[in-house]
Each structure stands twice: as structure tokens, then as C-alpha cells.
Design a protein around this motif. Sequence first.
Motif, short mmCIF file in Angstrom:
data_model
loop_
_atom_site.label_atom_id
_atom_site.label_comp_id
_atom_site.label_asym_id
_atom_site.label_seq_id
_atom_site.Cartn_x
_atom_site.Cartn_y
_atom_site.Cartn_z
N GLY A 59 0.76 -1.09 -0.13
CA GLY A 59 0.00 0.04 0.01
C GLY A 59 0.72 1.27 0.12
N PHE A 60 1.97 1.32 0.67
CA PHE A 60 2.79 2.45 0.65
C PHE A 60 3.27 2.64 -0.70
N MET A 61 3.85 1.79 -1.47
CA MET A 61 4.40 2.05 -2.80
C MET A 61 3.02 2.48 -3.73
N ALA A 62 1.91 1.84 -3.49
CA ALA A 62 0.89 2.52 -4.25
C ALA A 62 0.48 3.86 -3.98
N GLU A 63 0.59 4.22 -2.77
CA GLU A 63 0.46 5.67 -2.32
C GLU A 63 1.48 6.36 -2.76
N ASP B 182 2.44 10.43 -9.48
CA ASP B 182 1.91 10.70 -10.69
C ASP B 182 1.35 12.24 -10.55
N ASP B 183 1.02 12.64 -9.42
CA ASP B 183 0.34 13.93 -9.34
C ASP B 183 1.11 15.19 -9.31
N ILE B 184 2.62 14.97 -9.20
CA ILE B 184 3.57 16.11 -9.23
C ILE B 184 3.70 16.57 -10.62
N ASP B 185 3.88 17.56 -10.96
CA ASP B 185 4.04 18.43 -12.28
C ASP B 185 5.78 18.81 -12.22
N ALA B 186 6.43 18.05 -13.03
CA ALA B 186 7.85 18.17 -13.31
C ALA B 186 8.14 19.52 -13.58
N ASN B 187 7.43 20.14 -14.18
CA ASN B 187 7.97 21.89 -14.34
C ASN B 187 7.68 22.59 -13.07
N PHE B 188 6.77 22.59 -12.41
CA PHE B 188 6.37 23.29 -11.28
C PHE B 188 7.45 23.00 -10.14
N LEU B 189 7.77 21.20 -9.84
CA LEU B 189 8.66 20.97 -9.18
C LEU B 189 10.13 21.53 -9.36
N TRP B 190 10.41 21.73 -10.84
CA TRP B 190 11.75 22.31 -11.13
C TRP B 190 12.08 23.56 -10.81
N GLU B 191 10.80 24.53 -10.87
CA GLU B 191 11.03 25.80 -10.49
C GLU B 191 10.90 25.89 -9.29
N VAL B 192 10.29 25.05 -8.30
CA VAL B 192 10.29 25.18 -6.57
C VAL B 192 11.88 24.86 -6.53
N ALA B 193 12.59 23.89 -7.19
CA ALA B 193 13.81 23.35 -6.47
C ALA B 193 14.90 24.43 -6.42
N GLY B 194 14.78 25.27 -7.30
CA GLY B 194 16.01 26.35 -7.40
C GLY B 194 17.30 25.73 -8.12
#
Length: 678
Positions: free
Chosen positions: A52-56, A62-74
Motif C-alpha cells: 500500500g505504501f508503494m501504491a500511495e 503521478d500527481d506532481i508536475d515536473a515543471n512546477f517541481l523544477w521551478e520550486v527546486a532552485g
Amino acid sequence: MNLFFDESGEFKAGVAMSQQGEAYQVELPSGKRTKVRARDVLLQFSAPEPVGFMAEAQAIADDIDANFLWEVAGQDEFGFADLGNEYFGHEPKPHEAAGLVLKLHSAPMYFYRKGKGRYKAAPEESLKAALAGMEKKRQQALVQAQYVEELKAHRLPDAMRPLVQQLLFKPDKNSIEYKALDAACSEMQIAPQRLMLAVGGISSAKELHFSKFLFESFPKGIGFPNVQLPALPELPVADVQAFSIDDVTTTEIDDAMSVTRLPDGKVRIGIHIAAPALGIKRDDALDAIARQRMSTVYMPGDKITMLPDELVDVFTLAEGDARPAVSLYATLDTSDWSVVSTETRAERVPIAANLRHNDLDMLVTEENLATNAGEYPHKEDIALLWQWVQMLEKGRMAKREAFGLRPEQTNRVDFNFYVEDDVVTILRRKRGAPLDKIVAELAIFANSSWGKLLHDHGVPGIYRAQGASGNGWAAKMQVRMLTHAAPHQGLGVDQYVWGTSPLRRYTDLVNQWQILACVEHGVTAPLAAPFKPRDADLFAIVSAFDAAYGAYASFQSDMERYWCLRWLAQEKGDAEAMRVEATVLKDEIVRLADIPLVIKLPGMPQVARGAQVRLDLLRWDEVDLTVEARLLDVTQNAGAEPALDEEDMSEDLQEGDAEPVPAEPAAETAPADHPASE
């Protein structure tokens, strides 16, 4: 306690069963147990259970947007837990942190891995380039899929039309066109060349074979550049009326002959060879053309000439004109047909007639020559030449036997191919017919005499030698090209150069330059000849000629086999199978009686060479050039055509004769695979 860990770049979760020092014993959801180092553990959690942990975690990733994450990361290096605080706005729960790790790891264009759980955002320019590349690949994949669908629907994509030959014969395996062709062939379970035939990229099996040869041997095409015809030197005109003997399709007439009866009762025989060497000079533009091609290429119904047609027209020994030639004159004593003297000259030779096998073969037979029957041009000259060449052949056979070889077989059959409007006619010709033998023996005499002339003057040439080299029969009988005189045991001569076909073989043109140097300069010929002793360029010519001639021979053989299969299709009609007679050559190898088609019959019972067999030809393939046949019965017919003995196998099926394929088609001169052909 449950662990979330990295195992060789793959993230897993399991139950920690025990810990020993810096390692855990972990049980995976599958029940398998594995050893995990402490440094590879990214998270510890108590709930939920690993599956269940791996499924969650995957749902979070899957819900994370890579472009937004890249902007957040600095732009600074970071740990996944630190980024989790920034992204989620709170200390991430274990499954959120795991989901973040999965996302970071699955986006290598956005984030560079710097260690266990540590990453760095890609620079903006690098990210743009990577994304553009990914988009390009996506578009290419769409185009490739479209190509595959078109090919499967038997339509050739427009983009592939100019690439057909390259895709078939020398593909770029990284191109989308090749990948599409390969994928379509895999899905349809079909070979690339057959698919190209089906979609119209190649119009026929004949074009397939021809295109492959041109792609490999003539990548720049078969056309000639514009040429300037050479100026010819002033030459004396010979006091002869020469004639040639060729097939009706011959255009490159290299050789002619003449007979002059002298007042003292002797006879002077002239062997006249076209003399392009009088106009073409070493290293000039015409030489470059001839050297690039090395030989005329022959195939049934067509040919690719070594020299441009307008240049051939200048030197071919066409009737009705006095043509430049290198002539070898042999003065004979007809009481015993001995050669009293020989002389070589450069001159213009009046050509009285171009005789054709197609018109004369039925008239000039051994029986008619013996009884003086029949009427045809140059009848008396041909009769006299026939007497002499029989003596020449007898002398060669005696020397051949002295070398330890058996006499040549002369009762075998050769074949001529004629193609018109894709309809092939294959005609049988008995080997050693009088006209063939006259042309062949005169050529051997000339080539042997000129080989001696070069040797006596210390001038190198391109020789053909056979025998007394290597270990084993096959090695000894292999024909070699040398630049010095050596015996040709198969022909029964002490030396042999190629010098009688200079319009269609580059070796003969080279030798003609050397022969003319001997004629003009005598003892100083070694200094004046275009090629000096041990000239490295002469060795290079030999090597290049061997390679080109071998490729041409293979192509001619393939095309003759193709036209044999076409002939079968013409003759078969609507019958399910075609019944034929054949002769056993060796082991499981047989040759059809009516056409020169050699096939293998696996599992055929052991029978003597020369035995006749009957076959049913069931299927044949003009693409693969294969034949499927069924043996019906074997007949030990005493009158069957003799099969090849060991000497003939070395000569005919390898390259052990004076003129291996590709020679001028058998109808144009002597049989192409005959030791005496020229």
C-alpha cells in the motif's frame, strides 16, 4: 519497521526482519528476502504495509508536475526531504517523501542525481534542449508509426522513395525510415526486399539484383563524363583483308584475323587486335575512366561498357574501314604448320567483314570443313585457319599433359542468352565448335607470344598463371595474376598475358601499352614503357582488377541464374511442376540439360558424375534465386554429358581458366568459362 530503499536504481519497500551492523535483512511483498545496506535506506515507516505504501507513493509521484517541481527546486543541490518541506508546505509524510523521490528519479532531464536522495535541478538551457529533443523523438515516433501503417497497407511513403536502395543495401539503422521498414517487416513477417517489391519501391526482382549491383559497384551511376576523342598517330595501312568472328550482338569488336598466301608457298596469319592504347595514354582522362571501371560488365540482354560508346566507335574493328590495330603476324610452313617467324606491328588494318556466329555456325561445321561443303564468306581462309588451330590445340594439349594434367574436355555444352522485352531465349552451343576454336586458339597464341615478347624485353606485364603454387590440388590449379612470366598449365603454355580484349578489359589495355613499347623501342623498352619493372602502380592495378572482376563475375552469375528462372517460368505455363533432365556434376550438385542452371539436391543418393537424373522443379524464387526440386529417378546413361572432373571443377567452378566469368558473353566470342576463351 518498514523500509523504503534504493536497490541498484530501483526503489522498493519491505519489512525489516533484522539488522546486523550496517545491513538489514528485508522481506519484500513477494516473500523474497534481500540484504539492504543502511546507506541505501531512504525512509523508515511503520504504516501502511509496503504494498500500500508503494501504491500511495506512486500516486503522489503521478500527481506532481515536473515543471512546477523544477521551478520550486532552485539551482542549488538539495536533499529530497528538504524539497519536500518546500513543495508540500509541511514535513512530508513517508509516502509523500517516497512519491517525491520517485518523481525526481523519473525526471532525469529536470533533475541530475548527485547521490543517494540528493539532486540538482538542470540548468534552464539544458532543460530546454532536452525537452526539445524529447519532443523531436515523440514527433519522429508518430511519423515512424505512420510509415509503418502505410507500408502494412502496401503503400510506399513518399519520404522513403529516394531512399529505397540505401534502405535495402546500406541502411542507416538509426533513421526513422529504416526503423519503420524494420518494424513493418517484423509485423508482417516478410523480408525487406520483398516488402519493397510489394509496395512498388522496386519494380521487379530483376531491378532488385541490378540495383544492388549498381549501388555497390557503380555508386555514382553508369554514365560517362564528356570525353574528348584522342588524336591518332599516322600509321601504315596493312596489305590484308581482315575479318572478325563474333555474335550478332557484339559491339566491342576487339579482334580480327587475316590470311595472306606468300609467293614462296608459306602463309602469313595476322591476328589483329583493336588498339585503344594508341589513343589512350597512362593517367589521362580516358585512362581514368577505364581504370575506374576495370572491365565491361556483361549480363544477359545488356552490358555496361568499360569505355564510352563514342570512344569504342573509334577503335572497334568495324567492317568497311581501316582501323588502328596491334597486329601479330605468324609466318607458317604449311607442310608441318610450324611457325617460321612472328612479328608485331602497329598499323591500320582494313576490315573486310564482321562475320557473325548466328549466320555461320550451321555452315562452318567440322563435317563441312572436312568435305569443303557449303558456301560462306572467307571460306578458304577459315579452312586454312582451322587446320592450323587444330595443330595449335594439339601442341597445347601435349604440353598440358606434360604438366601432369588430363586433356581438356571438348564435348561439353555452352549456352547463349538473348533477352528481348523481358523474354529470354537460351540456346545451346557445343563447346569447341570450329569458329569458337579458331578465335580461341588464335587468342591464346597471341597472348602467349606477347607474353614472351614482354619477358624477352624485360618489360613487366599482367600475366595469368596456373599451377605449381601452394599446397593441394585446388591451390595449384588456382589462377593467379602476376607481373612476370610464369606457366599457365591449364592452357598448356609457358606464359600467358591478357592482351586481346583492350576495349573491354583494363588489364589488356595496360599490356597493350607495354607491348607497343617493346615494338617501338626494342632493347630500351624497359626505360620507355609506361610501367617499369617492380612498378608499385602495376601491382595496385592487379589488385583492383581482381576485386572488380570478382564482383562483376558474381553479378553476371546471379543474372544468368535469374534469367534461367525466368526461362523456367516461361516454359512451365500453368503446370504445377516442371519435369526436366539434369546431369550430376558432383555429389548433390546437378545441372539442367536445357539451361545452365545448377542446383543442389540435399539428400540425393550417391551417384556417379555424369549420370542423368529426372527432376520435378516444384518452386523457384527470383528474389533469392533458389530452386526447390524433387528427384524422380536416376539413369546411368552412357551417352550422358561427362561431368566435371577435378581439373574442370578447379577451372570452371572456381577461376581456373584463361578467361573466367565475366567474359564477353559466350555467343560473342568463345565460351565464357572455357579455358580457351578470349
